[in-house]
Scaffold this active site. Sequence first.
Site, PDB file in Angstrom:
ATOM      1  CB  SER A 103     -18.015  -6.468 -26.719  1.00 50.91           C
ATOM      2  OG  SER A 103     -17.425  -7.425 -27.475  1.00 50.91           O
ATOM      3  CE1 TYR A 133     -22.131  -6.569 -30.208  1.00 50.97           C
ATOM      4  CE2 TYR A 133     -20.112  -7.386 -30.238  1.00 50.97           C
ATOM      5  CZ  TYR A 133     -21.289  -7.243 -29.437  1.00 50.97           C
ATOM      6  OH  TYR A 133     -21.569  -7.471 -28.159  1.00 50.97           O
TER       7      TYR A 133
END
Length: 248
Positions: free
Chosen positions: A146, A159
């Site tokens: 990501s 995250y």
Amino acid sequence: MSPAPDLSGRIALVTGASRGIGYFTAKHLAAAGAHVIAVARTVGGLEELDDEIKAAGGQTTLVPLDLADMPGIDRLGGAIHERWGKLDILVANAGVLGTISPIGHVEAKTFDKVMTINVTSTWRLIRSVDPLLRLSDAGRAIVLSSNAAHTARAFWGPYAASKAAVETLTRSWADETKNMPLRVNAFDPGRTRTAMRAQAVPGEDPMTLPHPSEVAAKILPLASPGLTETGLIYQAQNDRFVAYQQPA
């Protein structure tokens, strides 16, 4: 990127295959000829996937598995070896968001779950299937990452940290295997119309985002036996490979 490759006769493992990018990646791999080992917690989603793949003439093996079950991941590698003797393609897609919150407000159990599923289970999966990928004539590993790993935005701490860790694992693995037929790359899907994205940005209009099927289609060339790149990250929405930052 090149068009979808012919993956006839190849064995592909996809985690997080019951929905989103993992679901459509499994469908695309099966349509290209691969036998897909689909792993997820949600049995209903796996059964729907199985129905769609078989209706299109493809082949799949369903593995209901919570990736917090580390011995279960170990057993998965053993079962693949016993049945097929190798693995040709890994798509390590499964992941969780946790919460969008100031770091100091993140509950310990939430942080632990993000690290367990996103980092520890990915390492355990790599450990389980690395020997199998080495037995393939053209092993291909694609690990989902990501842009959060690089932007380090406020409130995305756990995250982002987990995806930075996953990219580092991927890069190290690629360097260890660079003189082998195995090719290892990361894949950044970018903003995609998934349940995780809706959880992260609830006010966003999902119809402004690419459908996960569009994004999943861009994973297929990374599974091609003809792929030469390794140790890179492919940015789906820029359609390009980017080199990891090299140490000074």
